[in-house]
Design a protein around this motif. Sequence first.
Motif, short mmCIF file in Angstrom:
data_model
loop_
_atom_site.label_atom_id
_atom_site.label_comp_id
_atom_site.label_asym_id
_atom_site.label_seq_id
_atom_site.Cartn_x
_atom_site.Cartn_y
_atom_site.Cartn_z
N UNK A 48 1.93 7.58 -0.85
CA UNK A 48 3.22 8.19 -2.12
C UNK A 48 3.16 6.96 -2.28
N UNK A 49 3.14 6.58 -3.79
CA UNK A 49 2.96 5.03 -4.11
C UNK A 49 4.34 4.67 -4.05
N UNK A 102 0.25 -1.32 -0.34
CA UNK A 102 -0.27 -0.10 -0.17
C UNK A 102 1.20 1.15 -0.22
N UNK A 103 0.32 2.38 -0.25
CA UNK A 103 1.13 3.52 -0.24
C UNK A 103 1.87 4.40 1.24
#
Lengths: 449, 449
Positions: free
Chosen positions: B202-203, B189-190
């Motif tokens: 934030x990816x 997950x980001x």
Amino acid sequence: MKGKVLLIGAGRSAAALIRFLAEKVRTAHWQVTVSDVSKDFLDKQLAPYPELQAEALDWNPHKMPERFLMSFDVIISLLPPHMHFYVAELCVKHRKHLITASYISPEMAALHQAALDAGVLLLNEMGLDPGIDHMSAMQMMDAIRKEGGRITAFRSYTGGLIAPAYDNNPWHYKFTWNPRNVVLAGQGTPAMYREQGDYKYVPYHQLFKRVQPIHIDGYGEFEAYPNRDSLHYMPLYGLQDVATMLRGTIRRRGFCSAWNCLVQLGLTNDALLIETKNLTWRALVNAFLPYDPQLSVEEKVLRYLQIPAGSHEMHCLQWLGLFEEEPVPAPSAQMTPAALLQLLLEQKWALQAGDRDMIVMQHDIEFELNGKRQREVSELVVEGEANGITAMAKTVGLPLGIAAELLIEGNLSLRGVQAPVHAEIYEPALKRLQSYGIHFKQKKETTAL
Amino acid sequence: MKGKVLLIGAGRSAAALIRFLAEKVRTAHWQVTVSDVSKDFLDKQLAPYPELQAEALDWNPHKMPERFLMSFDVIISLLPPHMHFYVAELCVKHRKHLITASYISPEMAALHQAALDAGVLLLNEMGLDPGIDHMSAMQMMDAIRKEGGRITAFRSYTGGLIAPAYDNNPWHYKFTWNPRNVVLAGQGTPAMYREQGDYKYVPYHQLFKRVQPIHIDGYGEFEAYPNRDSLHYMPLYGLQDVATMLRGTIRRRGFCSAWNCLVQLGLTNDALLIETKNLTWRALVNAFLPYDPQLSVEEKVLRYLQIPAGSHEMHCLQWLGLFEEEPVPAPSAQMTPAALLQLLLEQKWALQAGDRDMIVMQHDIEFELNGKRQREVSELVVEGEANGITAMAKTVGLPLGIAAELLIEGNLSLRGVQAPVHAEIYEPALKRLQSYGIHFKQKKETTAL
């Protein structure tokens, strides 16, 4: 064989196949029943064709209408891919042929011997992609190999697009197929292909930067990005030793660099749940940007993505409305960025009344023959019809209908779990497709080795 | 309470805790048993401490030595995180206290009422991070809130690094903790945090570009990237309304931009299986680059990543040997890029004999008090010892031992499933940690609002 055909699934993509089947009832005395769980779909799709029987039935794997299925010779399934296996099991049990447009799943593949023993054909991958791509590529390559040619490079590209006359947005794209698949395209395992003897892997965040320009005569400039696992096709196509093997997805020139902006921002992420309450598109974009009180959201995007203010990419983002203080639609309290983006794109990229779609396919094959380096390029363009039957529905549906025709006419002796990579299928099928306006144009080049 | 303590797990990270427990046997007449499935670990770790009992036992969840466990008052578990729950169930059943350094899992949290009913404490997150971070942050914030301050920003960073005297590679990094976690850091997950009232996501492919510079007095320049879900800590810390909430992982300045190159190439991908036969590091890197016969692998990397030839980033990649025609180690026929990279890094980033590690932690808290904007920064640096006991082992192990001490001395009345965010734990625990050289330095700033 008598010609008793059952089509399961009467969604939008079935339109061309239903028309084909109705014609067969009129001209070849087939008996055709169309079944779907939705009576609405059946009423709508079958209204012009009183010669077709309709049966609203639930094809849920746990309660398939087994006895009903027994009274047909050939079953065509347009069910969701994971459901074909359950139909296939019944087809083997009751010795019925099955035709689908879906990839051969491992479970489906495991039915091969049982299908052979039962004397039935479970023909899959008989649509457009997979389907027409297999058939047209194998026809080209078998001809080259028959002459003694050695294939050194195979590149093949397919795309479902909007026809040029209806292409009126800066993305040069509208949804002509499942929007969710478009939004999530390329996620998961990196794309894999082979080039000049080297294996190549492309992670998702690089995928839309790794595009290949493509030109289609009469239609202009396109581009393609690598499509999943191209290596998988090497044994299927008898290309175990080919130096270059690439399958790609076609978009209009410029689409990928704009889509890459959405990927880089994180807006295609489908793992993160975001609260939709009071969320605007502008705030959603801002949530993926570094904090900087000196800059507007637009300025931060330009800086973060390193794109110029007047660029095509920025224009595409602006055209989508991503910088508007407009609330996002919020069918759920928490949604992923990908699901939100899909809702936006479904508005912006919707087909308008009268819009027609377009299928584009190109095979680009290099080979050595008679001491010369040769190249054959084969191109297919199909546009949707004025009556609303899409190019997608035609190119997916007609191969299915034609396969049923070959079986019923006794012209297809192949049995077991198969894809249409055999001359016995592709030769007559491609020929019949031509009579429906689905034909490839071929170009050849020869240079000294 | 009598002071019968069982430590389960005698791996490398247990060294400081074992020394602590041995001292308690000598000075406070505790009876301490250390158990591990590995007799080797026990022999090695307990050799200097004849005052400790060793029991080689299998703590597999399906056959836990329940009767054995019953004879202790306090259990400390250093088992892998997913196994704590099974120990916790037995602790509730037999009314024993349990202490772990792992995050509270949902299953663990569900034991809260049962633990209260049984009158036992299941204290988790009592290591370094989580552990010392919770305690030191809560101590600062409770003091601010007690004075009437309103906390507006909480930023907290932690890193396990190599001590300056042993920092001799361009990455300024060596493995002082689980290498796999370092290679896969940030995937999934980001990362999520909050800044000035905005939620930020934030990816993965942006994570190592989104760094924050950090300065630690006496130790110089560091940087931090966002660490998973910072938002999760808002309710735990009573910061539901805080405008800025960020937790980060500390690295030496320059690490993240070099690591970002590996991420951008795709070398940290753990989903793709690659044939290792005849593969070299250079070929592996090349497999992630576009085909271009005009350019060397090095030139392609520079162009693809848009970094200059003489850059720090390129130097870091070269130092790893990624451009060498050296075969990759191949314990399996197919491996993921991440697994291969880990093997390389385990060589290059290995601690050498005599190397000492270093733990760095910084809390940066902004608040409003008496009409002024104030800021408190608190910093902890712990270096490993000459005898091989690492800073990581000390900062993870000592809080566990101190929690046992508080329980046995009757100074901890808290029960149920807990993290050390309560003054009853953190006040005495932080005080005792100071006597082991684990103490924070505080700085304050005040400006007009």
